[in-house]
Design an enzyme around this catalytic site. Structure first.
Site, PDB file in Angstrom:
ATOM      1  N   ASP A  34      -3.726  24.190  97.547  1.00 12.51           N
ATOM      2  CA  ASP A  34      -3.506  25.313  96.629  1.00 12.51           C
ATOM      3  C   ASP A  34      -4.364  25.216  95.376  1.00 12.51           C
ATOM      4  OD1 ASP A  34       0.033  26.087  97.063  1.00 12.51           O
ATOM      5  OD2 ASP A  34      -1.753  26.371  98.305  1.00 12.51           O
ATOM      6  N   PHE A  37      -7.930  26.054  95.965  1.00  9.02           N
ATOM      7  CA  PHE A  37      -8.036  27.501  96.177  1.00  9.02           C
ATOM      8  C   PHE A  37      -8.062  28.209  94.818  1.00  9.02           C
ATOM      9  CE2 PHE A  37      -7.595  31.275  98.798  1.00  9.02           C
ATOM     10  CZ  PHE A  37      -7.096  32.198  97.899  1.00  9.02           C
ATOM     11  N   ASP A  38      -7.089  27.844  93.962  1.00 12.31           N
ATOM     12  CA  ASP A  38      -6.997  28.469  92.634  1.00 12.31           C
ATOM     13  C   ASP A  38      -8.266  28.233  91.823  1.00 12.31           C
ATOM     14  OD1 ASP A  38      -3.444  27.839  92.070  1.00 12.31           O
ATOM     15  OD2 ASP A  38      -4.532  29.271  93.314  1.00 12.31           O
ATOM     16  N   LEU A  84      15.354  44.085  93.957  1.00 10.45           N
ATOM     17  CA  LEU A  84      16.557  44.742  94.477  1.00 10.45           C
ATOM     18  C   LEU A  84      16.181  45.624  95.646  1.00 10.45           C
ATOM     19  CD1 LEU A  84      17.897  45.865  91.009  1.00 10.45           C
ATOM     20  CD2 LEU A  84      19.009  44.208  92.497  1.00 10.45           C
ATOM     21  N   GLU A 113      24.136  50.086  85.469  1.00  9.86           N
ATOM     22  CA  GLU A 113      23.180  49.913  84.359  1.00  9.86           C
ATOM     23  C   GLU A 113      21.969  50.785  84.602  1.00  9.86           C
ATOM     24  OE1 GLU A 113      21.948  45.859  84.531  1.00  9.86           O
ATOM     25  OE2 GLU A 113      23.985  45.126  84.208  1.00  9.86           O
ATOM     26  N   LYS A 115      18.176  51.416  85.176  1.00 13.38           N
ATOM     27  CA  LYS A 115      17.082  50.605  85.702  1.00 13.38           C
ATOM     28  C   LYS A 115      15.836  50.932  84.876  1.00 13.38           C
ATOM     29  CE  LYS A 115      14.863  49.279  90.029  1.00 13.38           C
ATOM     30  NZ  LYS A 115      13.487  49.361  89.592  1.00 13.38           N
ATOM     31  N   ASP A 117      12.083  50.882  83.561  1.00 12.84           N
ATOM     32  CA  ASP A 117      10.825  50.850  84.301  1.00 12.84           C
ATOM     33  C   ASP A 117       9.720  50.230  83.452  1.00 12.84           C
ATOM     34  OD1 ASP A 117       9.082  51.234  86.333  1.00 12.84           O
ATOM     35  OD2 ASP A 117       8.806  53.378  86.001  1.00 12.84           O
ATOM     36  N   GLU A 172      13.751  43.482  80.884  1.00 14.61           N
ATOM     37  CA  GLU A 172      12.575  44.307  81.123  1.00 14.61           C
ATOM     38  C   GLU A 172      11.845  44.535  79.807  1.00 14.61           C
ATOM     39  OE1 GLU A 172      12.483  44.803  84.292  1.00 14.61           O
ATOM     40  OE2 GLU A 172      11.127  46.488  84.662  1.00 14.61           O
ATOM     41  N   TYR A 224      19.170  42.170  80.888  1.00 14.20           N
ATOM     42  CA  TYR A 224      20.216  42.613  81.801  1.00 14.20           C
ATOM     43  C   TYR A 224      20.804  41.534  82.700  1.00 14.20           C
ATOM     44  CZ  TYR A 224      15.928  43.121  84.526  1.00 14.20           C
ATOM     45  OH  TYR A 224      14.723  42.900  85.101  1.00 14.20           O
ATOM     46  N   LYS A 311      17.438  54.873  93.087  1.00 21.29           N
ATOM     47  CA  LYS A 311      16.254  55.405  92.400  1.00 21.29           C
ATOM     48  C   LYS A 311      16.420  56.902  92.156  1.00 21.29           C
ATOM     49  CE  LYS A 311      12.565  53.385  92.489  1.00 21.29           C
ATOM     50  NZ  LYS A 311      11.639  52.344  92.329  1.00 21.29           N
ATOM     51  N   CYS A 405     -22.909  68.923  83.757  1.00 23.25           N
ATOM     52  CA  CYS A 405     -21.939  69.059  82.666  1.00 23.25           C
ATOM     53  C   CYS A 405     -21.581  70.541  82.468  1.00 23.25           C
ATOM     54  CB  CYS A 405     -22.542  68.485  81.393  1.00 23.25           C
ATOM     55  SG  CYS A 405     -21.485  68.757  79.963  1.00 23.25           S
ATOM     56  N   CYS A 408     -23.206  71.570  78.894  1.00 20.02           N
ATOM     57  CA  CYS A 408     -24.625  71.552  78.521  1.00 20.02           C
ATOM     58  C   CYS A 408     -25.538  71.451  79.731  1.00 20.02           C
ATOM     59  CB  CYS A 408     -24.903  70.415  77.541  1.00 20.02           C
ATOM     60  SG  CYS A 408     -24.800  68.798  78.308  1.00 20.02           S
ATOM     61  N   CYS A 423     -21.188  62.801  81.061  1.00 23.09           N
ATOM     62  CA  CYS A 423     -22.360  63.566  80.676  1.00 23.09           C
ATOM     63  C   CYS A 423     -23.165  62.659  79.749  1.00 23.09           C
ATOM     64  CB  CYS A 423     -21.957  64.835  79.930  1.00 23.09           C
ATOM     65  SG  CYS A 423     -23.369  65.579  79.091  1.00 23.09           S
ATOM     66  N   CYS A 429     -24.773  67.415  73.662  1.00 17.10           N
ATOM     67  CA  CYS A 429     -23.699  68.138  74.349  1.00 17.10           C
ATOM     68  C   CYS A 429     -22.620  68.542  73.318  1.00 17.10           C
ATOM     69  CB  CYS A 429     -23.134  67.224  75.429  1.00 17.10           C
ATOM     70  SG  CYS A 429     -21.739  67.894  76.311  1.00 17.10           S
TER      71      CYS A 429
HETATM   72  S1  IVH Z   1      18.886  43.130  88.009  1.00 22.38           S
HETATM   73  C1  IVH Z   1      17.988  39.969  91.698  1.00 22.38           C
HETATM   74  N1  IVH Z   1      19.050  45.082  86.301  1.00 22.38           N
HETATM   75  O1  IVH Z   1      14.134  46.195  88.675  1.00 22.38           O
HETATM   76  C2  IVH Z   1      17.374  41.052  90.899  1.00 22.38           C
HETATM   77  N2  IVH Z   1      16.942  44.703  87.336  1.00 22.38           N
HETATM   78  O2  IVH Z   1      13.687  45.522  91.906  1.00 22.38           O
HETATM   79  C3  IVH Z   1      18.175  41.301  89.664  1.00 22.38           C
HETATM   80  N3  IVH Z   1      15.165  46.187  86.560  1.00 22.38           N
HETATM   81  O3  IVH Z   1      12.396  43.221  89.066  1.00 22.38           O
HETATM   82  C4  IVH Z   1      17.598  42.370  88.863  1.00 22.38           C
HETATM   83  N4  IVH Z   1      16.390  47.327  85.116  1.00 22.38           N
HETATM   84  O4  IVH Z   1      12.436  44.154  86.782  1.00 22.38           O
HETATM   85  C5  IVH Z   1      18.247  44.418  87.149  1.00 22.38           C
HETATM   86  N5  IVH Z   1      19.343  46.742  84.725  1.00 22.38           N
HETATM   87  C6  IVH Z   1      18.558  46.082  85.550  1.00 22.38           C
HETATM   88  C7  IVH Z   1      17.192  46.413  85.698  1.00 22.38           C
HETATM   89  C8  IVH Z   1      16.420  45.689  86.617  1.00 22.38           C
HETATM   90  C9  IVH Z   1      15.174  47.162  85.636  1.00 22.38           C
HETATM   91  C10 IVH Z   1      13.972  45.816  87.345  1.00 22.38           C
HETATM   92  C11 IVH Z   1      13.690  44.336  87.380  1.00 22.38           C
HETATM   93  C12 IVH Z   1      13.571  43.948  88.823  1.00 22.38           C
HETATM   94  C13 IVH Z   1      13.516  45.265  89.529  1.00 22.38           C
HETATM   95  C14 IVH Z   1      14.366  45.185  90.774  1.00 22.38           C
END
Ligand code: IVH
Length: 667
Positions: A34, A37-38, A84, A113, A115, A117, A172, A224, A311, A405, A408, A423, A429
């Site tokens: 490994d 490789f790295d 998840l 909760e 989720k 992003d 997050e 979380y 989702k 363009c 121009c 351009c 322009c």
């Molecule tokens: S719990 C075992 N709670 O969603 C996994 N995840 O696919 C426990 N995420 O990678 C995760 N909000 O980055 C959890 N309230 C929340 C979340 C959360 C966003 C993200 C997290 C994770 C992805 C799950």
């Protein structure tokens, strides 16, 4: 290494790494250590950085799937970071509940909760102090981004209250919409590709090599999940509430639910209310509250059995593509925009959607009058997701990106490895000229009081200004008769132009609007090279030796100065007494003991942070460089220095010194 040698080495490394990848991932039969490789991958990445002309999207360096970054130290996770499993309907949530019912006789509660992003992070606290922050990486090990995470204000460095002596907390990292919008505007302004969405911007920022950049970006974090032995609560919900008393930011919208009905209510409520949140969310996470039951239920190979993600459906409608128009920005980048039959989407009427670039048009196989599906996801600007080829008229024509363009008529150009067409008529322009003028007078540049984009537009239309030097030839009579401008405003503008001779060099340099030379880059250039004459004279190699200047920026600077019109512009501005030299202020402790030395730092240090050691080198007259070459005077090696840098330094016989050696050099 010269170009031919580099090309040979790059192709050898690519072949070798491809073979080992195949043996490992396809044949399940690893044929290389490994670490080796790295090391080879790091060498390839470094060479590709130095010789961008050999960029190849199929290079093994371009594989994604892990956010591991060789510049950061990699650390194993004590508890695996899994993801998840996703569901998209209330029925699937019900099936999740039925699966749990079969697995336990106990009664149980759920926690719903939001989720978030963004990009996930695992924080370790020991005796109340943040000791480590690690990204998800491949789930087993991640990048140590502690220095960067420490700049995020909502993450406590020291806890309060009755926290456990040792635990991990995960959450997050997010870039709020408002910051994202401002950041993208700034990036577009200097000709950088904007980030596609706040999530990419957050993870890109977190991986920045410069923690002061991270600090300036105002990231936020919601936590979380708490992990550890002997935690003070048995319920996940209660534990989160408890953790908020230690100083963590926990979402106030987390709710306990005792039935599927309550869960569905939460899903429906947040499907709407999430649009008012300052950060991006893409669903709801439903978790079993009891930590004992969570442990009993355990994990499948990829995800926990005790939690599921629901989702949100991105809102999507179909409409007709009426036409495609093209916008030319200050840097000449041509952006296609779809003009749509107006349609209601997520509460607003959508008439236009961004198409980003020519590749997007091609991959959608877009034809005029197509029925298109438009979506508003995490991003604010609607996007065309797909087209319906079934309803396409057999005679309809494909959308062809422009060759010339739209403003121009100059033939457009595209640089290797870039998706945008430009351009090249920088000095003729109209939208580019106007954009340059607007940038020049803007607050962060020359800050010309009383003048805005409308004034520029009027002056331009009346042929009074064409480039930024023309602004300094303006007379009272030119201004006073302009629409909406009176005597007072005209005087204010003239006074502000006169006093712009006090604007320091780094801001004048930024104001020139050289592509990729944003505020930070201008500052670094001004500090390192001191004057416009030196910058104009510098070769590509000399420029890339300046801290934070990569080949893309260096190329842009060299070609800007190669244009005679730009050189003449500088001469005219000099005639108007603008500041084109750094005024050096004597700093406390300043010496010239490192004068003339090019120093590369790598790894982490005990007495300094990376930024501090760089500042220290500059304080003593040295120059920070970002890559090793025969001209490098010293490599200051910290802990966990990358093997490729060491190897290269040894090969080039560059002296490798410690931070203590550096201190000795300056004392
Ligand atoms: S719990 C075992 N709670 O969603 C996994 N995840 O696919 C426990 N995420 O990678 C995760 N909000 O980055 C959890 N309230 C929340 C979340 C959360 C966003 C993200 C997290 C994770 C992805 C799950």
């Amino acid at each position: 290494m010269n170009k031919t040698e580099a090309a040979n080495r790059i192709s050898l490394l690519r072949e070798d790494l491809d073979m080992h990848n195949y043996n490992y991932y396809v044949l399940n039969n690893p044929t290389i250590e490994d670490s080796l490789f790295d090391q080879r991958m790091a060498e390839l990445i470094e060479l590709e950085k130095q010789f961008p002309q050999f960029f190849d999207p199929g290079s093994p360096s371009q594989r994604v799937g892990s956010d591991l970054n060789l510049e950061f130290k990699q650390v194993p996770h004590k508890y695996q970071m899994l993801s998840l499993s996703n569901t998209y309907s209330e029925e699937e949530v019900q099936e999740f509940d039925q699966r749990i019912r079969k697995l336990t006789d106990e009664s149980y509660e759920y926690v719903c909760e939001l989720k978030f992003d963004g990009t996930s992070i695992s924080l370790t606290y020991e005796n109340g102090l943040l000791v480590r922050a690690v990204t998800r990486g491949d789930g087993e090990k991640g990048d140590d981004v502690t220095a960067n995470v420490k700049t995020i204000k909502s993450i406590p460095l020291r806890l309060k209250g009755d926290y456990p002596p040792e635990f991990e907390i995960r959450g997050e990292i997010l870039l709020p919409f408002a910051v994202f919008d401002a950041l993208n505007k700034e990036r577009e302004d200097i000709g950088e590709q904007p980030f596609a969405n706040p999530r990419n911007a957050a993870s890109g920022t977190l991986k920045s090599q410069n923690s002061s950049v991270v600090a300036s970006r105002q990231l936020d974090a919601y936590l979380y999940s708490v992990l550890g032995d002997n935690l003070p609560e048995n319920g996940h919900y209660e534990l989160l509430k408890h953790a908020s008393t230690w100083g963590f930011k926990i979402s106030e919208h987390t709710r306990k639910c005792n039935s599927l009905q309550e869960i569905n209510d939460f899903l429906r409520e947040w499907n709407i209310k999430r649009k008012d949140l300052p950060v991006a969310t893409d669903g709801v996470v439903i978790k079993i509250n009891s930590i004992n039951l969570q442990q009993e239920l355990g994990f499948t190979a990829k995800s926990p059995r005790w939690a599921i993600a629901y989702k949100f459906k991105a809102e999507r409608v179909s409409t007709i593509l009426n036409s495609v128009s093209y916008q030319v920005g200050r840097t000449g980048a041509v952006t296609p925009v779809a003009n749509l039959e107006p349609v209601l989407l997520a509460g607003t009427v959508v008439k236009r959607a961004t198409l980003h670039n020519a590749d997007v048009i091609k991959s959608l196989d877009l034809h005029l009058s197509d029925t298109v599906f438009v979506e508003k996801g995490g991003e604010i600007i609607p996007k065309i997701i797909s087209v319906d080829p079934e309803s396409r008229h057999p005679m309809s024509l494909p959308v062809e990106f422009l060759e010339r363009c739209p403003e121009c008529n100059t033939l457009l150009v595209r640089q290797e490895g870039e998706s945008a067409w430009y351009c090249p008529n920088e000095t003729g322009c109209p939208p580019q000229l106007k954009g340059k003028l607007e940038h020049f007078i803007s607050r962060k540049a020359m800050n010309i009081d009383g003048m805005g984009p409308e004034t520029i537009d009027l002056l331009f239309q009346q042929n009074l200004v064409y480039n930024v030097a023309d602004l300094y030839d303006l007379k009272f009579a030119d201004l006073v008769d302009l629409e909406r401008l009176g005597e007072k405003s005209a005087n204010r503008i003239l006074e502000s132009l006169r006093s712009s001779t006090d604007v320091p060099f780094e801001r004048v340099l930024f104001a020139l609007g050289i592509r990729y030379v944003g505020e930070t880059v201008a500052k670094k250039l001004a500090q390192a090279l001191k004057s416009i004459d030196e910058i104009g004279k510098a070769s590509f190699d000399e420029l890339t030796h300046v801290d934070e200047i990569g080949s893309k920026i260096a190329e842009s600077i060299v070609s800007w100065f190669a244009n005679d019109k730009n050189r003449k512009l500088i001469e005219r501005l000099k005639g108007h007494q603008l500041c084109f030299e750094s005024i050096s202020e004597e700093k406390e402790g300043q010496t010239d003991k490192l004068n003339g030395l090019s120093i590369l730092i790598s790894g982490t240090f005990t007495k300094f942070s990376r930024d501090e050691i760089k500042a220290y080198i500059e304080l003593h007259g040295g120059k920070n460089v970002t890559s090793i070459s025969a001209k490098t005077s010293y490599l200051v090696a910290g802990e966990n220095i990358g093997p490729s840098k060491l190897e290269k330094a040894q090969k080039l016989k560059i002296p490798i010194i410690s931070e203590d050696d550096l201190l000795r050099l300056t004392n």
